[in-house]
Design a protein around this motif. Structure first.
Motif, PDB file in Angstrom:
ATOM      1  N   ASP A  76       0.821  -1.209   0.000  1.00 50.86           N
ATOM      2  CA  ASP A  76       0.000   0.000   0.000  1.00 50.86           C
ATOM      3  C   ASP A  76       0.857   1.261   0.000  1.00 50.86           C
ATOM      4  O   ASP A  76       0.591   2.225  -0.735  1.00 50.86           O
ATOM      5  N   ILE A  77       1.934   1.240   0.790  1.00 51.90           N
ATOM      6  CA  ILE A  77       2.835   2.397   0.843  1.00 51.90           C
ATOM      7  C   ILE A  77       3.594   2.538  -0.469  1.00 51.90           C
ATOM      8  O   ILE A  77       3.730   3.638  -1.022  1.00 51.90           O
ATOM      9  N   GLN A  78       4.099   1.431  -0.974  1.00 53.93           N
ATOM     10  CA  GLN A  78       4.880   1.472  -2.207  1.00 53.93           C
ATOM     11  C   GLN A  78       4.006   1.862  -3.411  1.00 53.93           C
ATOM     12  O   GLN A  78       4.482   2.544  -4.335  1.00 53.93           O
ATOM     13  N   HIS A  79       2.753   1.439  -3.394  1.00 52.47           N
ATOM     14  CA  HIS A  79       1.838   1.807  -4.471  1.00 52.47           C
ATOM     15  C   HIS A  79       1.676   3.321  -4.540  1.00 52.47           C
ATOM     16  O   HIS A  79       1.709   3.932  -5.618  1.00 52.47           O
ATOM     17  N   LYS A  80       1.522   3.966  -3.380  1.00 46.55           N
ATOM     18  CA  LYS A  80       1.402   5.426  -3.351  1.00 46.55           C
ATOM     19  C   LYS A  80       2.684   6.087  -3.856  1.00 46.55           C
ATOM     20  O   LYS A  80       2.634   7.089  -4.579  1.00 46.55           O
ATOM     21  N   ARG A  81       3.812   5.515  -3.469  1.00 44.15           N
ATOM     22  CA  ARG A  81       5.076   6.079  -3.935  1.00 44.15           C
ATOM     23  C   ARG A  81       5.200   5.971  -5.453  1.00 44.15           C
ATOM     24  O   ARG A  81       5.629   6.910  -6.128  1.00 44.15           O
ATOM     25  N   ILE A  82       4.807   4.826  -5.992  1.00 42.42           N
ATOM     26  CA  ILE A  82       4.886   4.621  -7.441  1.00 42.42           C
ATOM     27  C   ILE A  82       3.990   5.621  -8.164  1.00 42.42           C
ATOM     28  O   ILE A  82       4.389   6.225  -9.171  1.00 42.42           O
ATOM     29  N   ASP A  83       2.767   5.816  -7.655  1.00 40.51           N
ATOM     30  CA  ASP A  83       1.860   6.788  -8.280  1.00 40.51           C
ATOM     31  C   ASP A  83       2.449   8.195  -8.242  1.00 40.51           C
ATOM     32  O   ASP A  83       2.326   8.959  -9.210  1.00 40.51           O
ATOM     33  N   THR A  84       3.078   8.537  -7.130  1.00 38.05           N
ATOM     34  CA  THR A  84       3.696   9.864  -7.015  1.00 38.05           C
ATOM     35  C   THR A  84       4.820  10.033  -8.022  1.00 38.05           C
ATOM     36  O   THR A  84       4.959  11.086  -8.663  1.00 38.05           O
ATOM     37  N   GLU A  85       5.621   8.999  -8.191  1.00 38.08           N
ATOM     38  CA  GLU A  85       6.731   9.070  -9.146  1.00 38.08           C
ATOM     39  C   GLU A  85       6.204   9.155 -10.592  1.00 38.08           C
ATOM     40  O   GLU A  85       6.760   9.888 -11.416  1.00 38.08           O
ATOM     41  N   LEU A  86       5.126   8.428 -10.884  1.00 37.38           N
ATOM     42  CA  LEU A  86       4.537   8.497 -12.221  1.00 37.38           C
ATOM     43  C   LEU A  86       4.012   9.907 -12.492  1.00 37.38           C
ATOM     44  O   LEU A  86       4.160  10.441 -13.601  1.00 37.38           O
ATOM     45  N   LYS A  87       3.401  10.499 -11.480  1.00 33.56           N
ATOM     46  CA  LYS A  87       2.912  11.878 -11.626  1.00 33.56           C
ATOM     47  C   LYS A  87       4.068  12.827 -11.914  1.00 33.56           C
ATOM     48  O   LYS A  87       3.968  13.707 -12.787  1.00 33.56           O
ATOM     49  N   ASP A  88       5.180  12.652 -11.210  1.00 25.17           N
ATOM     50  CA  ASP A  88       6.353  13.511 -11.441  1.00 25.17           C
ATOM     51  C   ASP A  88       6.926  13.297 -12.847  1.00 25.17           C
ATOM     52  O   ASP A  88       7.377  14.255 -13.492  1.00 25.17           O
ATOM     53  N   CYS A  89       6.904  12.060 -13.314  1.00 19.81           N
ATOM     54  CA  CYS A  89       7.390  11.782 -14.678  1.00 19.81           C
ATOM     55  C   CYS A  89       6.517  12.487 -15.709  1.00 19.81           C
ATOM     56  O   CYS A  89       7.030  13.051 -16.688  1.00 19.81           O
ATOM     57  N   TRP A  90       5.215  12.456 -15.503  1.00 19.40           N
ATOM     58  CA  TRP A  90       4.316  13.154 -16.419  1.00 19.40           C
ATOM     59  C   TRP A  90       4.583  14.659 -16.395  1.00 19.40           C
ATOM     60  O   TRP A  90       4.497  15.327 -17.423  1.00 19.40           O
ATOM     61  N   ARG A  91       4.899  15.165 -15.237  1.00 23.87           N
ATOM     62  CA  ARG A  91       5.203  16.600 -15.138  1.00 23.87           C
ATOM     63  C   ARG A  91       6.378  16.964 -16.049  1.00 23.87           C
ATOM     64  O   ARG A  91       6.330  17.963 -16.781  1.00 23.87           O
ATOM     65  N   LYS A  92       7.402  16.154 -16.012  1.00 20.87           N
ATOM     66  CA  LYS A  92       8.583  16.411 -16.851  1.00 20.87           C
ATOM     67  C   LYS A  92       8.218  16.360 -18.338  1.00 20.87           C
ATOM     68  O   LYS A  92       8.648  17.205 -19.133  1.00 20.87           O
ATOM     69  N   ILE A  93       7.415  15.354 -18.718  1.00 20.11           N
ATOM     70  CA  ILE A  93       7.002  15.227 -20.115  1.00 20.11           C
ATOM     71  C   ILE A  93       6.206  16.452 -20.555  1.00 20.11           C
ATOM     72  O   ILE A  93       6.434  17.019 -21.637  1.00 20.11           O
ATOM     73  N   LEU A  94       5.269  16.887 -19.727  1.00 19.89           N
ATOM     74  CA  LEU A  94       4.404  18.006 -20.078  1.00 19.89           C
ATOM     75  C   LEU A  94       5.174  19.320 -20.146  1.00 19.89           C
ATOM     76  O   LEU A  94       4.913  20.161 -21.016  1.00 19.89           O
TER      77      LEU A  94
END
Length: 532
Positions: free
Chosen positions: A248-266
């Protein structure tokens, strides 16, 4: 008296067979060992009839055969232990899944019965001639019952980094890192779907050491995000390694990292594309991944934020709003700021705001999705919230007032020439559509269809069942009531009323002639007598 932890070796060996929850863990563990040994190709052969499983690889091979039968000792070098934290339980699965094991590597080989091995009987490591030496490792297991391995092997190896052949055929491994573009992140490497066309996804496959440990998609595999985790930071659960520890903790971390990756792309796309192209391609991704603030300094707005009211607003619990239509071209900033285009915020149509919807429709306002923009976006300052403004509804030139005796609804019905709707002092006059307001249906001269019944109710019961029969009956009853109240032909009016009585069902009345006087008697009453 002192106590200390002790380990019952016999019990440990006996119960270890129940530790693995998935019989295919045997395959994943052997693949993992081959990968750690530096293999560039692994071949698996399985014969269902003879129950023989053969796995060969071209890795570094086995130097110390004792490590095969040493539980909880990984046997890997310091670098591998630091990078991947192996548990030392991999080969032990062979002892429980097979009846006989033959292992060959280099000039050494062992051939033993697994039940004897578990009884801790000594096993001789034999030497073979240099000409018979095995490059890498060859493991032959007898008595392995995996009848559906051919079906599962492709899924098992979806993200595996090493070439795998099954019965002579190379597996696709479509989510292996080498098969698509990735970007680095603090948690590992990431592939985002939709980075070029904006067709993003929240479905993600997460791999650790080549095997899937998290799948957020319940759909058949399509366009998904792919994450290969850094094994120095993440640990999979023993013994199957199919889930992350503290998922559960790692899932939240992964989602946060994916969001940050999208930020860089955008952010990169914003610098390279014209504003209108950037918004058109990436708005849905920005909204889905929480980056709509990137629009704050742009004059361009996405079409998805605006709906025109093109039809008659009705109540519908099924969330069908066919009376709305997305605009094909978003209004300009100049049009919004000058007042040429008015944006309004309206709640979903209910039994208390139909007049506001009618007002907005008559004025040609656009329904605006304010929650699709950042709170500090410039457009937010120009949105008119009609739900906060006082509304008045008035019948002009009232002609009749009665109660609709329907199956499901019983509103007061007022017939008039027109309906005036006033919102915050600004008025419109409606002549072609009924309006439900304050338990009353206002019916102007141009309304004859009975459709205003659908502003009174969604015709859905407490079990969320749509009452189509009641809707049709009440809509027809309203249309008939309007027709009768507006009629100027007395014969036509009386005939309409008589048809609803179905007098032909009464044999006693057949062939009879009556004289009817309306307006005689009380309230206002009538008199009737048989003639001839």
């Amino acid at each position: 008296m002192q106590i200390q932890v002790r380990i019952n070796e016999e019990g440990t060996l006996r119960n270890q067979r129940y530790a693995f929850t998935d019989r295919f863990t045997l395959i994943s563990e052997l693949l993992q060992n081959a990968r750690r040994a530096g293999a560039t190709q692994i071949e698996i052969r399985h014969d269902v009839a003879s129950k023989v499983l053969l796995i060969t690889d071209d890795g570094r091979g086995i130097e110390d055969f004792q490590k095969l039968l040493s539980f909880n000792e990984s046997g890997w070098d310091a670098s591998t232990c630091a990078e991947e934290r192996p548990f030392g339980v991999g080969f032990s699965k062979c002892l429980y899944a097979a009846s006989r094991c033959i292992v060959a590597s280099g000039c050494q080989t062992v051939d033993f019965d697994t039940s004897a091995a578990l009884a801790k009987s000594p096993i001789e490591v034999m030497q073979v001639a240099e000409a018979e030496a095995i490059a890498g490792t060859r493991i032959e297991l007898h008595g392995v019952d995996l009848p559906d391995l051919e079906v599962r092997i492709e899924t098992l190896c979806l993200g595996f980094p090493v070439i795998v052949l099954f019965n002579g055929k190379a597996l696709q491994r479509r989510f292996a890192e080498a098969h698509f573009a990735t970007m680095p992140s603090p948690m590992g490497t990431v592939h985002l779907t939709g980075t070029r066309d904006g067709k993003h996804s929240h479905h993600t496959l997460v791999f650790l050491q080549g095997f899937c440990v998290l799948n957020t998609s319940y759909l058949p595999l399509g366009e998904v995000n792919v994450v290969h985790l850094d094994s120095r930071q993440f640990v999979a659960r023993l013994p199957d390694r199919d889930k992350l520890i503290d998922e559960d903790i790692q899932h939240k971390r992964i989602d946060t990292e994916l969001k940050d990756c999208w930020r860089k792309i955008l952010e990169v796309a914003k610098t390279r594309l014209a504003p209108d192209c950037f918004v058109e391609i990436y708005y849905t991704a920005m909204r889905a991944w929480g980056h709509v603030d990137l629009l704050n300094d742009l004059d361009v707005l996405p079409c998805e934020l605006f709906d025109a009211i093109v039809g008659y607003p009705i109540l519908d619990n099924a969330s069908n709003r066919d009376y709305l239509q997305p605009v094909t071209t978003a209004p300009t900033r100049e049009a919004i700021e000058s007042g040429a285009v008015t944006l309004v915020d309206l709640d979903w149509l209910g039994d208390d705001n139909a007049a506001r919807w009618t007002f907005a429709r008559a004025k040609g306002y656009l329904v605006f999705g304010w929650n699709g923009l950042h709170s500090e976006h410039w457009a937010q300052r120009h949105v008119r919230n009609l739900e906060w403004e006082a509304v008045e509804v008035e019948a002009l030139c009232e002609q009749a007032r009665t109660i609709l005796d329907g199956r499901w609804i019983w509103p007061t019905v007022i017939l008039c020439e027109a309906v005036r709707v006033k919102v915050n002092g600004e008025a419109v006059e409606i002549t072609d559509a009924g309006i439900y307001h304050g338990d009353t249906l206002y019916i102007p001269a141009g309304e004859t269809s009975g459709e205003p019944a659908r502003q009174v109710s969604s015709f859905t019961d407490e079990n969320d069942q749509f009452l189509e029969g009641d809707l049709n009956a009440d809509r027809d009853a309203l249309a008939d009531l309007i027709c009768r109240l507006r009629s100027v032909d007395p014969v036509q009016t009386l005939d309409s009323l008589m048809q609803t009585l179905k007098l032909g069902k009464y044999p006693l009345l057949h062939g009879k002639t009556f004289q009817l006087n309306v307006g005689m008697g009380a309230d206002p009453g009538h008199s009737i007598e048989l003639v001839g």
